[in-house]
Structure formats: structure tokens, C-alpha cells
Design a protein around this motif. Structure first.
Motif, short mmCIF file in Angstrom:
data_model
loop_
_atom_site.label_atom_id
_atom_site.label_comp_id
_atom_site.label_asym_id
_atom_site.label_seq_id
_atom_site.Cartn_x
_atom_site.Cartn_y
_atom_site.Cartn_z
N GLY A 64 24.81 35.95 64.09
CA GLY A 64 25.96 36.23 63.09
C GLY A 64 26.66 35.85 62.65
N PRO A 65 27.37 35.79 61.75
CA PRO A 65 28.63 36.13 61.46
C PRO A 65 28.53 37.64 60.55
CG PRO A 65 28.10 34.51 60.15
CD PRO A 65 26.52 34.33 60.89
N LEU A 66 27.93 38.17 60.10
CA LEU A 66 27.50 39.07 59.27
C LEU A 66 26.69 39.64 60.12
CD1 LEU A 66 28.28 41.17 56.84
CD2 LEU A 66 26.27 40.19 55.76
N ARG A 67 26.69 40.66 61.23
CA ARG A 67 25.63 41.05 62.54
C ARG A 67 26.15 42.67 62.07
NH1 ARG A 67 29.47 37.85 65.21
NH2 ARG A 67 30.88 39.47 66.26
N ILE A 68 25.36 43.74 62.22
CA ILE A 68 25.34 44.66 63.13
C ILE A 68 25.44 44.51 64.59
CG2 ILE A 68 24.17 47.12 63.70
CD1 ILE A 68 22.68 46.25 60.93
N THR A 114 33.97 35.02 53.66
CA THR A 114 33.74 34.63 51.61
C THR A 114 33.95 36.04 51.22
OG1 THR A 114 31.39 35.89 52.23
CG2 THR A 114 31.80 33.30 52.16
N GLY A 115 34.19 37.22 51.53
CA GLY A 115 34.29 38.56 51.10
C GLY A 115 33.62 38.75 49.76
N ALA A 116 31.94 38.49 50.71
CA ALA A 116 31.27 38.71 49.38
C ALA A 116 30.71 40.34 49.58
CB ALA A 116 29.24 37.70 49.90
N GLY A 117 31.24 40.91 50.59
CA GLY A 117 30.80 42.21 51.05
C GLY A 117 29.72 42.70 51.72
N TRP A 118 28.57 43.65 51.76
CA TRP A 118 27.53 44.40 51.94
C TRP A 118 27.43 46.07 51.85
CZ3 TRP A 118 29.41 47.89 55.71
CH2 TRP A 118 30.29 47.85 56.39
N THR A 119 26.21 45.56 52.33
CA THR A 119 26.31 47.90 52.61
C THR A 119 25.39 47.33 53.79
OG1 THR A 119 25.76 46.72 50.23
CG2 THR A 119 23.93 49.13 51.38
N THR A 175 15.21 54.49 51.42
CA THR A 175 16.46 54.02 52.33
C THR A 175 18.06 54.67 52.03
OG1 THR A 175 15.25 51.80 52.66
CG2 THR A 175 17.38 52.36 52.35
N TYR A 176 18.46 55.32 52.52
CA TYR A 176 19.68 56.38 52.26
C TYR A 176 20.92 54.92 52.74
CZ TYR A 176 16.90 59.66 52.21
OH TYR A 176 15.87 60.62 51.70
N THR A 177 21.88 54.84 51.38
CA THR A 177 23.07 54.06 52.35
C THR A 177 23.84 55.01 52.79
OG1 THR A 177 22.78 52.90 50.22
CG2 THR A 177 25.57 52.84 51.27
N LEU A 178 24.62 54.56 54.29
CA LEU A 178 25.69 54.33 54.68
C LEU A 178 26.63 54.22 54.52
CD1 LEU A 178 23.94 54.59 57.84
CD2 LEU A 178 23.81 56.63 56.40
N ALA A 179 27.07 53.08 54.29
CA ALA A 179 27.61 52.70 53.70
C ALA A 179 28.21 51.12 52.93
CB ALA A 179 29.30 52.34 54.78
N GLU A 180 29.53 51.02 52.21
CA GLU A 180 29.60 49.59 50.94
C GLU A 180 30.81 48.63 51.07
OE1 GLU A 180 26.70 49.17 47.43
OE2 GLU A 180 28.75 49.66 46.02
N ALA A 181 30.29 47.82 51.48
CA ALA A 181 31.98 47.48 51.45
C ALA A 181 32.28 46.28 50.41
CB ALA A 181 32.23 45.81 52.23
N GLY A 182 32.47 45.92 48.82
CA GLY A 182 33.08 45.43 47.92
C GLY A 182 33.36 44.59 48.10
N TRP A 256 17.93 50.42 61.04
CA TRP A 256 19.28 50.58 60.05
C TRP A 256 19.24 49.25 59.94
CZ3 TRP A 256 22.45 54.44 61.42
CH2 TRP A 256 21.81 55.58 62.58
N THR A 257 20.10 49.44 58.67
CA THR A 257 19.91 47.69 57.87
C THR A 257 21.13 46.62 56.68
OG1 THR A 257 17.64 48.23 57.17
CG2 THR A 257 18.77 46.22 56.10
N LEU A 258 21.80 46.21 57.25
CA LEU A 258 23.18 45.90 56.74
C LEU A 258 22.47 44.32 56.07
CD1 LEU A 258 26.28 45.48 57.29
CD2 LEU A 258 26.05 43.61 59.06
N SER A 259 23.31 44.56 54.38
CA SER A 259 22.53 43.72 53.76
C SER A 259 23.65 42.77 52.99
CB SER A 259 21.95 43.70 52.53
OG SER A 259 20.87 44.72 53.15
N GLU A 260 23.72 41.58 52.28
CA GLU A 260 24.90 41.01 51.98
C GLU A 260 24.63 41.25 50.30
OE1 GLU A 260 24.20 36.90 51.86
OE2 GLU A 260 25.23 36.83 54.15
#
Length: 262
Positions: A64-68, A114-119, A175-182, A256-260
Motif C-alpha cells: 500500500g501507499p503507507l507501508r513497512i 496526504t501529509g497525514a503523518g504516521w507512527t 507497545t513502544y513507539t519508535l518513530a512518529e511523523a507529524g 512491528w506496527t505502522l499506523s496512520e
């Protein structure tokens, strides 16, 4: 009076209809349309030279367009059982081809537009375990991630943020956050790195060192054409000294989880 009025009328007409305008002109606008389908091809890039495609071997990934694109398989190698100094470093990431060893990394791509960001988050599903042995679990063992940084062909100012402190997975199943894109951050492809080689040009401290066997010889990895193995001190496993360890492999599962972002 009639001549004067006629003269005024002539001047007025000359101003409204210049003699040079022999014909009327008109403008028309049309639309141009271009449409795209598909998505950016999934390639894995050198985490220290993100313009270079590399081959780190097989890895789980999402679509998908947002992916690991890539996650590391953390291998802590063969270690001597001791009653102390139970801090073990993960093997650094190796590649097929000429690319040298790098720190362990996750690659994330965001082409939603979209520039919506992810975690990006990680969860350890169970403790390091081997159910075929007497001391079947490394109770209290803690997996840690340190020296986090990001890299991309895009400007660093547009990238995600990472935790500067050590991430210690002390609670199994949490669950531990490794990176976040605003908002408007993290678009394109980004490497989330843990540690770096001495060759990096990003100002990061070297965390890699040669992996040696009990006789002091360099350990080689046959999976990667017998390349020398390096240890990465940015990813570690600590085991309490009071825990009994058997001479067997212990394994765990990482999700590993990538979330909008909402």
C-alpha cells in the motif's frame, strides 16, 4: 455649438475604438489532465546512503501507499554462558553485494500524498523462550534499542522524529513507539536506524565492532557470502545474572506496527 459637440463626439469615439484595432480578439481556456495508477516500486535502500538500492535478503513487509518495506531479524549470535556480563549485542545488518555492514534499521514508505503523518511501533509478544529445555525462558531479559536516527534522500527537516532515550522493552506485550511523523512529515521513504557504521557521513557515532569467536577469529556469515559479522551495540539484550541459561537457542516474536495518525 454643433461643431464643438461633433468634435467631442469624435474624440470620444476615437478613445473607445482605437484605429489599430481592426478585428475583435477573444481568449479561451482549456484543461490539461494527467492521471496515474499503481504505486512507487518497493526498493530497499542503504540506510546510510539512501540513494543506493541494496539487498538485505528476505524480510516481512506490508503493501500500500503507507507501508513497512523492511524490518530487521535480530540475531544475537552464539554467546558463552557466564554468571556476569550478560549484555549481548545484536548482529549488525549485512547485505548481499558490496555494501558493508550497517546498524539495524526499519524502512518505512509513505506515498499517500496526504501529509497525514504516521507512527511506527514495536511490541514483543513473548519472552525469549525455548520449550525444549529445562530452563525454558530468559525471565527478566530486556531488549533495548538505542542511538536512533533517521535518513532519507528527502530533507531531514521533513522527516519523522525518533526517541533520543534508550527504548527498553521491559513489559512483554506492551507497545513502544519508535518513530512518529507529524502532519506533513515523513513522506517518501525513510530509514529508522539504530546505530551506525564508521563510514556514515551523518555525524553518528560508530556502534559496530567485529564479532569474534572463542578463539578470537572473525565470525563469518555464510548467508551473506561469508561476509564478516559485526556486533551492533545500539541493539542489546540484557539477561539477569540470577537466571539460569541453557546452551540452546532462545527465540521471541516482535510485531512491528505502522499506523496512520488520526
Amino acid at each position: 455649438m454643433k461643431k464643438l459637440l461633433g468634435g467631442l463626439a469624435l474624440v470620444a469615439l476615437t478613445g473607445l475604438f482605437p484605429l489599430s484595432a481592426q478585428a475583435e480578439t477573444s481568449n479561451h481556456s482549456t484543461n490539461g489532465i494527467v492521471e496515474f495508477e499503481g504505486e512507487y516500486e518497493k526498493e530497499i535502500y542503504d540506510p546510510e546512503n539512501p540513494g543506493t538500492i541494496v539487498d538485505p535478503g528476505e524480510s516481512p513487509s506490508t503493501d500500500g501507499p503507507l507501508r513497512i518495506d523492511f524490518v530487521p531479524t535480530l540475531n544475537f549470535g552464539r554467546n558463552k554462558i557466564t554468571k556476569s556480563e550478560r549484555l549481548f549485542s545484536a548482529n549488525a545488518q549485512l547485505f548481499h553485494g558490496d555494501t558493508p555492514a550497517r546498524g539495524n534499521f526499519v524502512q518505512v514508505s509513505d506515498y499517500r500524498g496526504t501529509g497525514a503523518g504516521w507512527t511506527l511501533q514495536v511490541r514483543q509478544e513473548e519472552q525469549f523462550t525455548n520449550n525444549q529445555t529445562l530452563n525454558h525462558q530468559l525471565k527478566g531479559a530486556v531488549l533495548s534499542f538505542d542511538s536512533s536516527w533517521t535518513n532519507s534522500v528527502r530533507p531531514q527537516a521533513s522527516g519523522p522524529t525518533v526517541k533520543k532515550e534508550v527504548i527498553r522493552i521491559e513489559n512483554i506485550g506492551a507497545t513502544y513507539t519508535l518513530a512518529e511523523a507529524g502532519k506533513d512529515k515523513g513522506e517518501g521513504t525513510w530509514a529508522i536506524n539504530f546505530g551506525a557504521s564508521s563510514e556514515n557521513t551523518n555525524g553518528m557515532a560508530n556502534t559496530l565492532s567485529p564479532s569474534l569467536d572463542a578463539e578470537g577469529n572473525q565470525v563469518l556469515d555464510p548467508t551473506f557470502d561469508n561476509k564478516p559479522v559485526s556486533k551492533n551495540s545500539a541493539v542489546t539484550l540484557s539477561v539477569p545474572t540470577e537466571i539460569m541459561i541453557d546452551p540452546v537457542p532462545y527465540t521471541t516474536v516482535l510485531t512491528w506496527t505502522l499506523s496512520e495518525l488520526p
